[in-house]
Design a protein around this motif. Sequence first.
Motif, PDB file in Angstrom:
ATOM      1  N   LEU A 223       8.139  58.188 -75.850  1.00  0.00           N
ATOM      2  CA  LEU A 223       8.697  57.478 -74.705  1.00  0.00           C
ATOM      3  C   LEU A 223       8.208  56.034 -74.697  1.00  0.00           C
ATOM      4  CD1 LEU A 223      10.278  57.375 -72.071  1.00  0.00           C
ATOM      5  CD2 LEU A 223       8.261  58.298 -70.892  1.00  0.00           C
ATOM      6  N   GLY A 224       6.967  55.820 -75.119  1.00  0.00           N
ATOM      7  CA  GLY A 224       6.455  54.458 -75.240  1.00  0.00           C
ATOM      8  C   GLY A 224       7.261  53.641 -76.234  1.00  0.00           C
ATOM      9  N   VAL A 225       7.643  54.268 -77.338  1.00  0.00           N
ATOM     10  CA  VAL A 225       8.482  53.574 -78.321  1.00  0.00           C
ATOM     11  C   VAL A 225       9.834  53.222 -77.717  1.00  0.00           C
ATOM     12  CG1 VAL A 225       9.591  53.748 -80.585  1.00  0.00           C
ATOM     13  CG2 VAL A 225       7.316  54.742 -80.230  1.00  0.00           C
ATOM     14  N   LEU A 226      10.422  54.144 -76.967  1.00  0.00           N
ATOM     15  CA  LEU A 226      11.718  53.880 -76.340  1.00  0.00           C
ATOM     16  C   LEU A 226      11.636  52.732 -75.341  1.00  0.00           C
ATOM     17  CD1 LEU A 226      13.467  57.296 -75.546  1.00  0.00           C
ATOM     18  CD2 LEU A 226      14.101  55.588 -77.244  1.00  0.00           C
ATOM     19  N   LEU A 227      10.531  52.670 -74.598  1.00  0.00           N
ATOM     20  CA  LEU A 227      10.403  51.644 -73.577  1.00  0.00           C
ATOM     21  C   LEU A 227      10.129  50.270 -74.151  1.00  0.00           C
ATOM     22  CD1 LEU A 227       8.324  53.578 -70.883  1.00  0.00           C
ATOM     23  CD2 LEU A 227      10.617  52.644 -70.563  1.00  0.00           C
ATOM     24  N   TYR A 228       9.316  50.185 -75.199  1.00  0.00           N
ATOM     25  CA  TYR A 228       8.826  48.886 -75.652  1.00  0.00           C
ATOM     26  C   TYR A 228       9.109  48.578 -77.122  1.00  0.00           C
ATOM     27  CZ  TYR A 228       6.138  49.606 -71.380  1.00  0.00           C
ATOM     28  OH  TYR A 228       5.771  49.871 -70.091  1.00  0.00           O
ATOM     29  N   GLY A 229       9.787  49.481 -77.819  1.00  0.00           N
ATOM     30  CA  GLY A 229       9.893  49.298 -79.258  1.00  0.00           C
ATOM     31  C   GLY A 229      11.253  48.921 -79.800  1.00  0.00           C
ATOM     32  N   ARG A 230      12.204  48.552 -78.935  1.00  0.00           N
ATOM     33  CA  ARG A 230      13.555  48.287 -79.455  1.00  0.00           C
ATOM     34  C   ARG A 230      13.566  47.197 -80.509  1.00  0.00           C
ATOM     35  NH1 ARG A 230      17.113  48.427 -82.001  1.00  0.00           N
ATOM     36  NH2 ARG A 230      19.365  48.302 -81.559  1.00  0.00           N
ATOM     37  N   ASP A 231      12.789  46.157 -80.316  1.00  0.00           N
ATOM     38  CA  ASP A 231      12.753  45.048 -81.281  1.00  0.00           C
ATOM     39  C   ASP A 231      11.528  45.105 -82.186  1.00  0.00           C
ATOM     40  OD1 ASP A 231      15.101  43.951 -80.152  1.00  0.00           O
ATOM     41  OD2 ASP A 231      13.917  43.008 -78.560  1.00  0.00           O
ATOM     42  N   ARG A 232      10.800  46.215 -82.131  1.00  0.00           N
ATOM     43  CA  ARG A 232       9.554  46.301 -82.879  1.00  0.00           C
ATOM     44  C   ARG A 232       9.579  47.378 -83.970  1.00  0.00           C
ATOM     45  NH1 ARG A 232       8.134  45.092 -77.584  1.00  0.00           N
ATOM     46  NH2 ARG A 232       6.664  43.324 -77.354  1.00  0.00           N
ATOM     47  N   VAL A 233      10.539  48.268 -83.926  1.00  0.00           N
ATOM     48  CA  VAL A 233      10.626  49.317 -84.941  1.00  0.00           C
ATOM     49  C   VAL A 233      12.012  49.296 -85.557  1.00  0.00           C
ATOM     50  CG1 VAL A 233       8.950  50.791 -83.735  1.00  0.00           C
ATOM     51  CG2 VAL A 233      11.387  51.067 -83.273  1.00  0.00           C
ATOM     52  N   ARG A 234      12.154  49.967 -86.678  1.00  0.00           N
ATOM     53  CA  ARG A 234      13.453  50.044 -87.348  1.00  0.00           C
ATOM     54  C   ARG A 234      14.425  50.868 -86.503  1.00  0.00           C
ATOM     55  NH1 ARG A 234      12.452  52.075 -93.331  1.00  0.00           N
ATOM     56  NH2 ARG A 234      14.729  51.713 -93.369  1.00  0.00           N
ATOM     57  N   ASP A 235      15.715  50.650 -86.756  1.00  0.00           N
ATOM     58  CA  ASP A 235      16.748  51.339 -85.988  1.00  0.00           C
ATOM     59  C   ASP A 235      16.630  52.854 -86.115  1.00  0.00           C
ATOM     60  OD1 ASP A 235      17.725  48.932 -85.148  1.00  0.00           O
ATOM     61  OD2 ASP A 235      19.459  48.904 -86.505  1.00  0.00           O
ATOM     62  N   ARG A 236      16.391  53.333 -87.329  1.00  0.00           N
ATOM     63  CA  ARG A 236      16.287  54.776 -87.520  1.00  0.00           C
ATOM     64  C   ARG A 236      15.100  55.347 -86.747  1.00  0.00           C
ATOM     65  NH1 ARG A 236      17.493  55.889 -93.980  1.00  0.00           N
ATOM     66  NH2 ARG A 236      19.700  55.194 -93.964  1.00  0.00           N
ATOM     67  N   THR A 237      13.996  54.601 -86.748  1.00  0.00           N
ATOM     68  CA  THR A 237      12.818  55.053 -86.016  1.00  0.00           C
ATOM     69  C   THR A 237      13.103  55.098 -84.525  1.00  0.00           C
ATOM     70  OG1 THR A 237      11.364  54.075 -87.692  1.00  0.00           O
ATOM     71  CG2 THR A 237      10.380  54.579 -85.552  1.00  0.00           C
ATOM     72  N   TYR A 238      13.864  54.134 -84.049  1.00  0.00           N
ATOM     73  CA  TYR A 238      14.170  54.088 -82.628  1.00  0.00           C
ATOM     74  C   TYR A 238      15.064  55.263 -82.216  1.00  0.00           C
ATOM     75  CZ  TYR A 238      14.731  51.924 -78.076  1.00  0.00           C
ATOM     76  OH  TYR A 238      14.690  51.670 -76.725  1.00  0.00           O
ATOM     77  N   ILE A 239      16.069  55.541 -83.038  1.00  0.00           N
ATOM     78  CA  ILE A 239      16.930  56.690 -82.756  1.00  0.00           C
ATOM     79  C   ILE A 239      16.122  57.978 -82.820  1.00  0.00           C
ATOM     80  CG2 ILE A 239      18.893  58.041 -83.582  1.00  0.00           C
ATOM     81  CD1 ILE A 239      20.159  55.468 -84.555  1.00  0.00           C
ATOM     82  N   LEU A 240      15.266  58.098 -83.835  1.00  0.00           N
ATOM     83  CA  LEU A 240      14.419  59.280 -83.958  1.00  0.00           C
ATOM     84  C   LEU A 240      13.518  59.442 -82.742  1.00  0.00           C
ATOM     85  CD1 LEU A 240      13.370  61.665 -85.641  1.00  0.00           C
ATOM     86  CD2 LEU A 240      11.746  60.070 -86.714  1.00  0.00           C
ATOM     87  N   SER A 241      13.046  58.324 -82.193  1.00  0.00           N
ATOM     88  CA  SER A 241      12.194  58.392 -81.007  1.00  0.00           C
ATOM     89  C   SER A 241      12.938  59.012 -79.836  1.00  0.00           C
ATOM     90  CB  SER A 241      11.700  56.988 -80.632  1.00  0.00           C
ATOM     91  OG  SER A 241      10.888  56.444 -81.650  1.00  0.00           O
ATOM     92  N   SER A 242      14.201  58.645 -79.671  1.00  0.00           N
ATOM     93  CA  SER A 242      14.978  59.231 -78.574  1.00  0.00           C
ATOM     94  C   SER A 242      15.153  60.733 -78.779  1.00  0.00           C
ATOM     95  CB  SER A 242      16.336  58.536 -78.458  1.00  0.00           C
ATOM     96  OG  SER A 242      17.186  58.863 -79.548  1.00  0.00           O
ATOM     97  N   VAL A 243      15.382  61.139 -80.018  1.00  0.00           N
ATOM     98  CA  VAL A 243      15.544  62.567 -80.316  1.00  0.00           C
ATOM     99  C   VAL A 243      14.243  63.321 -80.037  1.00  0.00           C
ATOM    100  CG1 VAL A 243      16.008  64.242 -82.144  1.00  0.00           C
ATOM    101  CG2 VAL A 243      17.359  62.148 -82.009  1.00  0.00           C
ATOM    102  N   LEU A 244      13.115  62.737 -80.433  1.00  0.00           N
ATOM    103  CA  LEU A 244      11.835  63.414 -80.238  1.00  0.00           C
ATOM    104  C   LEU A 244      11.445  63.460 -78.762  1.00  0.00           C
ATOM    105  CD1 LEU A 244       9.816  62.072 -83.303  1.00  0.00           C
ATOM    106  CD2 LEU A 244      10.830  64.340 -82.985  1.00  0.00           C
ATOM    107  N   VAL A 245      11.802  62.436 -78.003  1.00  0.00           N
ATOM    108  CA  VAL A 245      11.558  62.480 -76.560  1.00  0.00           C
ATOM    109  C   VAL A 245      12.361  63.620 -75.933  1.00  0.00           C
ATOM    110  CG1 VAL A 245      12.013  61.275 -74.387  1.00  0.00           C
ATOM    111  CG2 VAL A 245      10.874  60.084 -76.255  1.00  0.00           C
ATOM    112  N   GLY A 246      13.635  63.710 -76.296  1.00  0.00           N
ATOM    113  CA  GLY A 246      14.461  64.793 -75.780  1.00  0.00           C
ATOM    114  C   GLY A 246      13.968  66.158 -76.230  1.00  0.00           C
TER     115      GLY A 246
END
Length: 481
Positions: free
Chosen positions: A127-150
């Motif tokens: 959830l921390g990645v979702l909140l603050y990581g949009r411009d800090r991580v790769r796109d795939r990592t960001y999508i994966l973060s949403s999946v892992l939060v869910g």
Amino acid sequence: MAPAPLLGPVYHGWVAFLSPELASRAQFGWTISVHIIFASLSIGLAPFIIYFTWKDVRTDQERFARLRSFWVKVFAAGFVMGTVTGIPMSFQFGTNFPRFAEVAGELIGGPLAFEAKMAFFLEAVFLGVLLYGRDRVRDRTYILSSVLVGFGAWLSGFWILVVNAWMQTPRGYEMVTRNGVEVARLVDPVAAFLTPRMPWMYVHMINASVISVALLVGGVSAYIVWKRETQAWNTALKLAVMLLLVSAPLQAVHGDAYARHVEDTQPQKFAAMEAHYETGRADLHLLAFPKSPDAITDPRAENLFTVSLPGVGSFLASGGDFDAEVVGLNEYEENPPVALVFWSFRMMVGLGFLFIGLALWGGYLTYRGRLSDSDRYLKTMVAASPFGYAAMLTGWYVTEIGRQPWVIQDELRTSEAVSATLSGAEATLTLTGFVVVYTGLVLTALYILRWLIQDELQELGIREPSDDRWHGPLPRVSDDD
């Protein structure tokens, strides 16, 4: 028949306190009622956040970025509130129900620990990645973060329901004596974790969470669309309607089968759901109205006006026999508070059919391309936005109150699980404290949602609503706010 042993008020001088059992049950019931609201918010928002995040990354469209940002903030607020309201419940096992903790500790300790270590921390980190990581991580990592939060939210629900399902249909244990005390010993983890009730509860709860959040998303979206039609919130409204079209009918079909399972495993609860007192053929009450004030607290055939389907209760209980015998409440020494179970069940089912109607109405408007143009539907969706949680809570009341007088079905009574050293005054005062604090938390959550909606309206350039437009139940937004 004797009612459930609530042990009425205890008098200390001129002050009347609730009995330790009643106050403890009310305290835990209130605590879990508030916690379920926030826990189900995380579960139900998961598919929305995954979809909005995926579309944002794949299309780079502003509408999906806006929706992702808004609902991730709502998810984060719900996650914090869920954590705050959930932690005290585990302590209440020891303070209010120590005998239950002693008897079932070996069975429930593992799932509760798994929930914290496997689900909570997974959800919190990403959830921390979702909140603050949009411009800090790769796109795939960001999508994966949403999946892992869910996934973390749904996994958390799984382990919590493992505990509750075991209490409803306990399996995989044997009673042994340790230090002179009879306790449950785990002998088959698979049987204990995957009890007969577990798959029914999990599907029903996950789907109920999706329905509740779909109504919330639909209500917020409808309000903003009414204020100013935008592509982003039209998209959110359509998605909410599409999810309702799938989840609302599924809940009705699944609930019908679930009721048969309840009759097989907890016939007393099933009888309480229909206020069925005499053993024999059972009708299904489609509608029930009290003929007198007494019927509200003691619903029986003779004091209710009902619209019933003859023999359909037997048909549902047996899976096909209109003349099947259904055991009545008169066969039991102690019964749950029948009125609470009976009326809660009716409210849950009635709201469920309302959701199906809203889904079909919205689906028709979407097909005709008039979803955002129907003022009547937009108003109705805003008004219905909290009803999903009302249906979920009444469903839980059927599940939990209907199990009484057992805290572990057929193994440990609630009256035996309550602390013997807890006084009525202590239990009543702590109940009062929990009511005050948790009410404050609910109001805080509503304020945060209001603030987020105000901020969204201001970003869309809406400062003051015009006097000739409908404002709905949400507060007006002005420059002074």
